[in-house]
Design a protein around this motif. Structure first.
Motif, short mmCIF file in Angstrom:
data_model
loop_
_atom_site.label_atom_id
_atom_site.label_comp_id
_atom_site.label_asym_id
_atom_site.label_seq_id
_atom_site.Cartn_x
_atom_site.Cartn_y
_atom_site.Cartn_z
N ASN A 59 45.31 -10.64 -27.13
CA ASN A 59 44.05 -11.26 -28.21
C ASN A 59 44.26 -12.70 -28.10
OD1 ASN A 59 43.05 -8.63 -28.22
ND2 ASN A 59 44.69 -8.30 -29.67
N ILE A 60 45.31 -13.62 -27.49
CA ILE A 60 45.35 -14.79 -27.94
C ILE A 60 45.03 -15.89 -26.63
CG2 ILE A 60 47.22 -16.57 -28.30
CD1 ILE A 60 48.56 -14.35 -30.13
N ASP A 61 44.51 -16.83 -26.83
CA ASP A 61 44.06 -17.76 -25.86
C ASP A 61 45.25 -18.48 -24.96
OD1 ASP A 61 44.37 -20.71 -26.84
OD2 ASP A 61 43.90 -19.60 -28.44
N PRO A 62 44.97 -18.79 -23.81
CA PRO A 62 46.13 -19.25 -22.95
C PRO A 62 47.00 -20.32 -23.71
CG PRO A 62 44.25 -18.96 -21.34
CD PRO A 62 43.88 -18.78 -22.96
N GLN A 63 46.26 -21.32 -24.24
CA GLN A 63 46.80 -22.54 -24.85
C GLN A 63 47.72 -21.94 -26.09
OE1 GLN A 63 44.22 -25.38 -26.13
NE2 GLN A 63 46.03 -26.85 -26.90
N SER A 64 47.25 -21.22 -26.85
CA SER A 64 47.94 -20.62 -28.18
C SER A 64 49.39 -19.79 -27.51
CB SER A 64 47.40 -19.73 -29.12
OG SER A 64 46.24 -20.59 -29.66
N SER A 65 49.28 -18.97 -26.50
CA SER A 65 50.07 -18.16 -25.62
C SER A 65 51.10 -19.00 -25.30
CB SER A 65 49.42 -17.39 -24.37
OG SER A 65 48.63 -16.65 -25.04
N GLU A 66 50.95 -20.36 -24.69
CA GLU A 66 51.80 -21.15 -24.17
C GLU A 66 52.56 -21.92 -25.49
OE1 GLU A 66 53.94 -23.51 -21.66
OE2 GLU A 66 52.73 -22.09 -21.22
N HIS A 67 52.09 -22.11 -26.61
CA HIS A 67 52.63 -22.52 -27.71
C HIS A 67 53.74 -21.47 -28.27
CE1 HIS A 67 53.68 -24.52 -31.64
NE2 HIS A 67 52.98 -23.50 -32.20
N ILE A 68 53.22 -20.17 -28.28
CA ILE A 68 53.99 -19.14 -28.82
C ILE A 68 55.16 -19.03 -27.81
CG2 ILE A 68 54.33 -16.76 -28.66
CD1 ILE A 68 51.23 -16.67 -29.85
N PHE A 69 55.02 -18.97 -26.57
CA PHE A 69 56.31 -19.17 -25.67
C PHE A 69 57.25 -20.30 -25.78
CE2 PHE A 69 53.33 -16.89 -22.52
CZ PHE A 69 53.76 -15.51 -23.29
N GLU A 70 56.68 -21.02 -26.37
CA GLU A 70 57.69 -22.36 -26.69
C GLU A 70 58.37 -22.05 -27.98
OE1 GLU A 70 55.16 -25.61 -26.89
OE2 GLU A 70 54.93 -26.01 -24.85
N VAL A 71 57.81 -21.61 -28.94
CA VAL A 71 58.50 -21.03 -30.23
C VAL A 71 59.63 -19.98 -30.11
CG1 VAL A 71 58.07 -20.22 -32.49
CG2 VAL A 71 56.43 -21.92 -31.78
N LEU A 72 59.02 -19.24 -29.24
CA LEU A 72 60.10 -18.40 -28.92
C LEU A 72 61.38 -18.50 -28.30
CD1 LEU A 72 57.83 -15.10 -27.93
CD2 LEU A 72 59.09 -15.33 -29.98
N ALA A 73 61.15 -19.61 -27.31
CA ALA A 73 62.33 -20.34 -26.51
C ALA A 73 63.31 -20.69 -27.45
CB ALA A 73 61.65 -21.17 -25.67
N LYS A 74 62.54 -21.33 -28.54
CA LYS A 74 63.52 -21.98 -29.48
C LYS A 74 64.29 -21.05 -30.34
CE LYS A 74 60.65 -26.20 -30.08
NZ LYS A 74 59.80 -26.94 -31.01
N PHE A 75 63.52 -19.86 -30.76
CA PHE A 75 64.16 -18.82 -31.50
C PHE A 75 65.46 -18.07 -30.76
CE2 PHE A 75 60.84 -19.57 -34.61
CZ PHE A 75 61.69 -19.17 -35.85
N ASN A 76 65.16 -18.23 -29.33
CA ASN A 76 66.09 -17.55 -28.48
C ASN A 76 67.39 -18.13 -28.51
OD1 ASN A 76 66.88 -17.48 -25.00
ND2 ASN A 76 67.01 -15.85 -26.23
N LYS A 77 67.63 -19.39 -29.10
CA LYS A 77 68.99 -19.87 -29.45
C LYS A 77 69.69 -19.04 -30.42
CE LYS A 77 67.42 -24.48 -27.93
NZ LYS A 77 66.77 -25.85 -28.46
N LYS A 78 68.97 -18.47 -31.38
CA LYS A 78 69.45 -17.65 -32.29
C LYS A 78 69.49 -16.16 -32.38
CE LYS A 78 67.16 -21.34 -35.31
NZ LYS A 78 66.29 -21.33 -36.83
N MET A 79 68.62 -15.70 -31.32
CA MET A 79 68.47 -14.26 -31.25
C MET A 79 68.39 -13.74 -29.76
SD MET A 79 64.63 -13.73 -33.10
CE MET A 79 65.32 -14.85 -34.43
N THR A 80 68.61 -12.70 -29.44
CA THR A 80 68.24 -12.13 -28.33
C THR A 80 66.82 -11.44 -28.32
OG1 THR A 80 70.58 -11.46 -28.10
CG2 THR A 80 69.08 -10.31 -26.62
#
Length: 281
Positions: free
Chosen positions: A164-185
């Motif tokens: 339910n999220i547009d492609p541009q927002s999805s890309e932003h979410i993946f960027e945020v998750l990539a940063k949090f991946n430094k702290k969690m699996t």
């Protein structure tokens, strides 16, 4: 230590076998994308990990069975009553309720500030005091993701977080998750192939059984096993390939990869930034 160990796990719904003998070892710090056809058992595997469906076999989270305190989980659809009179900030603050909650529990200023910070990470800070009944589907999805991350789990499980999220927002979410991946699996069920290109470090392909687990690269053989037939897949928004070009030889029934120059020679034109699977004409 592995963040997750799945050994000989099978799941049945009545007489239907949803998962068959799954074996999967996920290292701490991994970012795993789980792919597969509808009904292939992706969400069922996540539910088995969190203990919400019965299963045979063994599942260990950081070396312990039923170690659910280390998990954060965002399901495909939330059971939260959208008509409940609560605003976005209050939903996000709810992530703190697992911390020594008592009847007179009160949020601290630091908790408020952090909740707003997490909302802003997903571009919805300005909606902090808006009722959840007034949020769009995509805004509500971002809110739930912010709340799940705010629990600060060691292992984060996401089931279609960009639905339910547009492609541009999805890309932003993946960027945020990539940063949090430094702290969690992170383990993420997704149909979004751009996630493979942008953030995941490995993939697992499920179709009742585990078809493939390894580097985030798909080929014709894996796709055919996963979907049961040759398929065409397209991923938008990235200047590099996620899927190699491939063809299906109708006479032999075999699939094989094709390099860019061969594909261009046969089809004449290929759009940069798209990833195609081709059938031989």
């Amino acid at each position: 230590m592995n963040a997750l160990s799945v050994q000989n796990v099978s799941v049945y719904y009545a007489q239907h076998q949803a998962l068959r003998n799954i074996n999967l070892e996920i290292e701490e710090g991994a970012f795993l994308g789980i792919l597969g056809p509808n009904g292939g058992g992706k969400s069922t595997l996540i539910k088995a990990i969190i203990g919400s469906v019965p299963y045979s076999g063994t599942i260990k989270i950081f070396g312990k069975e039923q170690n659910y305190a280390e998990l954060g989980y965002m399901p495909q659809s939330s059971g939260l009553n959208r008509e409940f009179p609560i605003d976005a900030l209050e939903v996000c603050l709810g992530a703190n309720l697992h911390k020594k909650w008592h009847f007179f529990y009160r949020y601290t200023k630091a908790m408020y500030d952090e909740a707003v910070e997490y909302l802003e990470l997903f571009g919805i800070g300005h909606l902090a005091h808006r009722s959840i009944t007034e949020l769009s589907g995509g805004e509500f999805q971002k809110l739930l993701l912010a709340r799940t991350l705010l629990t600060k789990p060691k292992l984060l499980l996401l089931d279609e977080p960009t639905a339910n999220i547009d492609p541009q927002s999805s890309e932003h979410i993946f960027e945020v998750l990539a940063k949090f991946n430094k702290k969690m699996t992170i383990i993420m069920v997704t149909h979004d192939l751009s996630a493979i290109a942008s953030c995941v470090k490995s993939i697992a392909c499920l179709s009742q059984s585990l078809i493939y687990h390894g580097e985030p690269k798909l080929n014709a053989e894996i796709l055919t096993k996963m979907y049961g037939c040759p398929v065409d897949l397209i991923a938008h928004g990235h200047p590099h390939r996620v899927l190699p070009y491939h063809v299906h030889d109708e006479e032999s029934g075999e699939c094989y990869e094709m390099d860019y120059s061969q594909c261009h020679e046969i089809h004449g034109h290929v759009h940069e930034g798209h990833c195609h699977g081709h059938a031989k004409e």
